[in-house]
Design a protein around this motif. Structure first.
Motif, PDB file in Angstrom:
ATOM      1  N   GLU A 244       0.845  -1.207   0.000  1.00 11.13           N
ATOM      2  CA  GLU A 244       0.000   0.000   0.000  1.00 11.13           C
ATOM      3  C   GLU A 244       0.884   1.263   0.000  1.00 11.13           C
ATOM      4  O   GLU A 244       0.607   2.227  -0.710  1.00 11.13           O
ATOM      5  CB  GLU A 244      -0.941  -0.015   1.199  1.00 11.13           C
ATOM      6  CG  GLU A 244      -2.064  -1.029   1.016  1.00 11.13           C
ATOM      7  CD  GLU A 244      -2.957  -1.207   2.246  1.00 11.13           C
ATOM      8  OE1 GLU A 244      -4.007  -1.852   2.105  1.00 11.13           O
ATOM      9  OE2 GLU A 244      -2.594  -0.725   3.348  1.00 11.13           O
TER      10      GLU A 244
ATOM     11  N   GLU B 218       1.402   4.247  -2.807  1.00 14.98           N
ATOM     12  CA  GLU B 218       1.311   5.677  -2.456  1.00 14.98           C
ATOM     13  C   GLU B 218       2.540   6.436  -2.942  1.00 14.98           C
ATOM     14  O   GLU B 218       2.446   7.532  -3.476  1.00 14.98           O
ATOM     15  CB  GLU B 218       1.259   5.800  -0.931  1.00 14.98           C
ATOM     16  CG  GLU B 218      -0.040   6.339  -0.412  1.00 14.98           C
ATOM     17  CD  GLU B 218      -0.086   6.192   1.122  1.00 14.98           C
ATOM     18  OE1 GLU B 218      -1.076   6.561   1.666  1.00 14.98           O
ATOM     19  OE2 GLU B 218       0.881   5.699   1.748  1.00 14.98           O
TER      20      GLU B 218
ATOM     21  N   THR C 202      -8.054  -4.712  -4.164  1.00 17.34           N
ATOM     22  CA  THR C 202      -9.399  -4.114  -4.322  1.00 17.34           C
ATOM     23  C   THR C 202     -10.343  -4.488  -3.183  1.00 17.34           C
ATOM     24  O   THR C 202     -11.376  -3.860  -3.011  1.00 17.34           O
ATOM     25  CB  THR C 202     -10.067  -4.587  -5.634  1.00 17.34           C
ATOM     26  OG1 THR C 202     -10.415  -5.977  -5.496  1.00 17.34           O
ATOM     27  CG2 THR C 202      -9.146  -4.406  -6.822  1.00 17.34           C
TER      28      THR C 202
ATOM     29  N   PRO D 171     -12.270   1.126  -7.748  1.00 16.07           N
ATOM     30  CA  PRO D 171     -11.692   2.378  -7.239  1.00 16.07           C
ATOM     31  C   PRO D 171     -10.589   2.067  -6.221  1.00 16.07           C
ATOM     32  O   PRO D 171     -10.691   1.091  -5.472  1.00 16.07           O
ATOM     33  CB  PRO D 171     -12.881   3.071  -6.563  1.00 16.07           C
ATOM     34  CG  PRO D 171     -13.855   1.978  -6.259  1.00 16.07           C
ATOM     35  CD  PRO D 171     -13.621   0.872  -7.248  1.00 16.07           C
ATOM     36  N   TYR D 172      -9.546   2.864  -6.229  1.00 13.74           N
ATOM     37  CA  TYR D 172      -8.462   2.670  -5.254  1.00 13.74           C
ATOM     38  C   TYR D 172      -8.003   4.052  -4.791  1.00 13.74           C
ATOM     39  O   TYR D 172      -7.695   4.926  -5.613  1.00 13.74           O
ATOM     40  CB  TYR D 172      -7.290   1.899  -5.897  1.00 13.74           C
ATOM     41  CG  TYR D 172      -6.233   1.543  -4.877  1.00 13.74           C
ATOM     42  CD1 TYR D 172      -6.291   0.349  -4.168  1.00 13.74           C
ATOM     43  CD2 TYR D 172      -5.189   2.439  -4.588  1.00 13.74           C
ATOM     44  CE1 TYR D 172      -5.350   0.046  -3.205  1.00 13.74           C
ATOM     45  CE2 TYR D 172      -4.250   2.137  -3.617  1.00 13.74           C
ATOM     46  CZ  TYR D 172      -4.330   0.936  -2.942  1.00 13.74           C
ATOM     47  OH  TYR D 172      -3.403   0.638  -1.979  1.00 13.74           O
ATOM     48  N   ARG D 173      -7.985   4.241  -3.481  1.00 12.82           N
ATOM     49  CA  ARG D 173      -7.639   5.569  -2.956  1.00 12.82           C
ATOM     50  C   ARG D 173      -6.141   5.669  -2.693  1.00 12.82           C
ATOM     51  O   ARG D 173      -5.559   4.814  -2.024  1.00 12.82           O
ATOM     52  CB  ARG D 173      -8.427   5.830  -1.664  1.00 12.82           C
ATOM     53  CG  ARG D 173      -8.217   7.211  -1.099  1.00 12.82           C
ATOM     54  CD  ARG D 173      -9.397   7.721  -0.316  1.00 12.82           C
ATOM     55  NE  ARG D 173     -10.498   8.172  -1.172  1.00 12.82           N
ATOM     56  CZ  ARG D 173     -10.523   9.344  -1.821  1.00 12.82           C
ATOM     57  NH1 ARG D 173      -9.534  10.202  -1.703  1.00 12.82           N
ATOM     58  NH2 ARG D 173     -11.551   9.666  -2.576  1.00 12.82           N
ATOM     59  N   VAL D 174      -5.513   6.704  -3.287  1.00 12.95           N
ATOM     60  CA  VAL D 174      -4.098   6.981  -3.018  1.00 12.95           C
ATOM     61  C   VAL D 174      -4.036   8.389  -2.448  1.00 12.95           C
ATOM     62  O   VAL D 174      -4.183   9.357  -3.184  1.00 12.95           O
ATOM     63  CB  VAL D 174      -3.236   6.936  -4.313  1.00 12.95           C
ATOM     64  CG1 VAL D 174      -1.756   7.109  -3.988  1.00 12.95           C
ATOM     65  CG2 VAL D 174      -3.456   5.653  -5.068  1.00 12.95           C
TER      66      VAL D 174
ATOM     67  N   ASP E 188      -5.220  11.676  -1.352  1.00  9.96           N
ATOM     68  CA  ASP E 188      -6.509  12.330  -1.601  1.00  9.96           C
ATOM     69  C   ASP E 188      -7.001  12.119  -3.040  1.00  9.96           C
ATOM     70  O   ASP E 188      -7.942  12.755  -3.488  1.00  9.96           O
ATOM     71  CB  ASP E 188      -6.429  13.831  -1.261  1.00  9.96           C
ATOM     72  CG  ASP E 188      -5.280  14.498  -1.985  1.00  9.96           C
ATOM     73  OD1 ASP E 188      -4.644  13.832  -2.831  1.00  9.96           O
ATOM     74  OD2 ASP E 188      -5.026  15.685  -1.709  1.00  9.96           O
ATOM     75  N   ARG E 189      -6.342  11.188  -3.763  1.00 10.36           N
ATOM     76  CA  ARG E 189      -6.775  10.914  -5.152  1.00 10.36           C
ATOM     77  C   ARG E 189      -7.481   9.570  -5.218  1.00 10.36           C
ATOM     78  O   ARG E 189      -7.103   8.640  -4.521  1.00 10.36           O
ATOM     79  CB  ARG E 189      -5.549  10.789  -6.063  1.00 10.36           C
ATOM     80  CG  ARG E 189      -4.979  12.103  -6.519  1.00 10.36           C
ATOM     81  CD  ARG E 189      -3.984  11.895  -7.655  1.00 10.36           C
ATOM     82  NE  ARG E 189      -3.034  10.810  -7.436  1.00 10.36           N
ATOM     83  CZ  ARG E 189      -2.583  10.007  -8.392  1.00 10.36           C
ATOM     84  NH1 ARG E 189      -3.011  10.135  -9.634  1.00 10.36           N
ATOM     85  NH2 ARG E 189      -1.710   9.059  -8.115  1.00 10.36           N
ATOM     86  N   GLU E 190      -8.440   9.480  -6.111  1.00 12.00           N
ATOM     87  CA  GLU E 190      -9.001   8.153  -6.367  1.00 12.00           C
ATOM     88  C   GLU E 190      -8.529   7.701  -7.747  1.00 12.00           C
ATOM     89  O   GLU E 190      -8.780   8.388  -8.735  1.00 12.00           O
ATOM     90  CB  GLU E 190     -10.523   8.169  -6.305  1.00 12.00           C
ATOM     91  CG  GLU E 190     -11.054   6.751  -6.462  1.00 12.00           C
ATOM     92  CD  GLU E 190     -12.525   6.636  -6.107  1.00 12.00           C
ATOM     93  OE1 GLU E 190     -12.856   6.744  -4.906  1.00 12.00           O
ATOM     94  OE2 GLU E 190     -13.323   6.454  -7.040  1.00 12.00           O
TER      95      GLU E 190
ATOM     96  N   ARG F 172      -7.799   4.027 -10.380  1.00 12.54           N
ATOM     97  CA  ARG F 172      -8.527   2.793 -10.682  1.00 12.54           C
ATOM     98  C   ARG F 172      -7.569   1.608 -10.749  1.00 12.54           C
ATOM     99  O   ARG F 172      -6.403   1.761 -11.148  1.00 12.54           O
ATOM    100  CB  ARG F 172      -9.256   2.933 -12.014  1.00 12.54           C
ATOM    101  CG  ARG F 172     -10.371   3.961 -11.954  1.00 12.54           C
ATOM    102  CD  ARG F 172     -11.184   3.971 -13.240  1.00 12.54           C
ATOM    103  NE  ARG F 172     -10.397   4.354 -14.405  1.00 12.54           N
ATOM    104  CZ  ARG F 172     -10.837   4.229 -15.655  1.00 12.54           C
ATOM    105  NH1 ARG F 172     -12.039   3.719 -15.897  1.00 12.54           N
ATOM    106  NH2 ARG F 172     -10.090   4.602 -16.670  1.00 12.54           N
TER     107      ARG F 172
END
Ligand code: URA
Length: 288
Positions: free
Chosen positions: A206, A210, A229, A244-247, A249-251, A253
């Motif tokens: 993770e 990032e 996921t 969707p995958y959150r990095v 403050d960005r989402e 894919r």
């Protein structure tokens, strides 16, 4: 034929069976069911002889003496056994340490010094990443195999060659993608990583995502898709879908597709992977 000929023949047959089943390393004198391991009371510290062995020399660790015939064996112990008994604690430790690093180089150095995953003690090398960390696309596989373990880079063997050909078919290579795995050490005998091993390594992948900050992730195969996921779907259902995958403050894919090793075993399924790679090309071109 003597009794000793018989037992010799039985031993050779047992050895042949294990080699055919993919066993290429002996870890302990007794089997362990790693899948059923849960939070267990801490085991005693490793004996000094194991704790002081430095795996970066060519000499093998000192052999443990077998007990005389008829005597009960000592309690089983392996490298990393004390952490293997407490996977939840090791995962928490991994999460805390991963938060502290601010570059991919620091993360690689952190992993090189991390003793919380028992796979480290049977692998030859840490397999961190290959390709371009600044690329907007990141491929994430499962775990290194024998070639990757020997070379220290992901996707170097037959699956890697197929992955390279699939990438080339849509105009990509390792200068335009960053390539890694959810688990950075080879599981012995190429078995699947256990859920505990994946959980311990998850904070690291993770953080790696990032820090590399890709715009798009491709999950290769089921363990990678499920770890990244969170889906419980099998890969034949999940493939071809964006999650969707959150990095920070960005989402971004994550696209799920079939693992190249599976495609080597099931070549007819390459038509499904080809569909996914065309979807990937379209996404990179802003058309999907
Ligand atoms: N399979 C994977 O998932 N990763 C590798 O690096 C090699 C084979």
């Amino acid at each position: 034929m003597t009794a000793s000929d018989d037992s010799r023949r039985d031993l050779i047959a047992a050895l042949d069976f294990h080699v055919a089943a993919g066993v290429d390393l002996m870890l302990d004198e007794h089997p362990h069911d790693r899948f059923s391991e849960t939070e267990a009371p801490p085991r005693p510290a490793l004996p000094a002889i194991e704790a002081t062995h430095t795996p970066d020399t060519d000499s093998p660790p000192p052999r443990r003496e077998l007990p005389p015939r008829g005597e009960a064996p000592p309690p089983a112990r392996t490298y990393g056994a004390s952490v293997a008994a407490r996977p939840g604690e090791a995962a928490g430790d991994a999460r805390a340490r991963a938060r502290d690093v601010t570059t991919l180089e620091e993360l690689e150095a952190l992993l090189a010094g991390f003793d919380g995953c028992p796979l480290k003690f049977t692998a030859k090398n840490l397999v961190f990443a290959d390709g371009n960390p600044a690329a907007k696309l990141m491929f994430i596989g499962e775990a290194p195999g024998a070639d990757e373990d020997r070379i220290g880079k992901p996707f170097m063997g037959r699956s890697g060659k197929l992955l390279d050909r699939m990438m080339a078919a849509i105009g990509l290579d390792r200068t335009s993608a960053y390539v890694t795995n959810i688990v950075p050490w080879r599981p012995p005998g190429n078995r699947n990583p256990t859920p505990q091993e994946v959980a311990i390594c998850k904070p690291f992948i993770e953080r790696q995502i990032e820090l590399a900050a890709p715009d798009l992730i491709v999950c290769l195969g089921s363990p990678s898709t499920q770890a990244i996921t969170g889906t419980k779907d099998g890969i034949l259902k999940a493939r071809g879908r964006f999650y969707p995958y959150r990095v920070g403050d960005r989402e971004i894919r994550a696209l799920a597709t079939l693992h190249p090793a599976y495609l080597l075993r099931q070549p007819l399924q390459k038509r499904l992977a080809w569909r996914d790679f065309r979807t990937l090309r379209a996404a990179l071109d802003g058309k999907a």
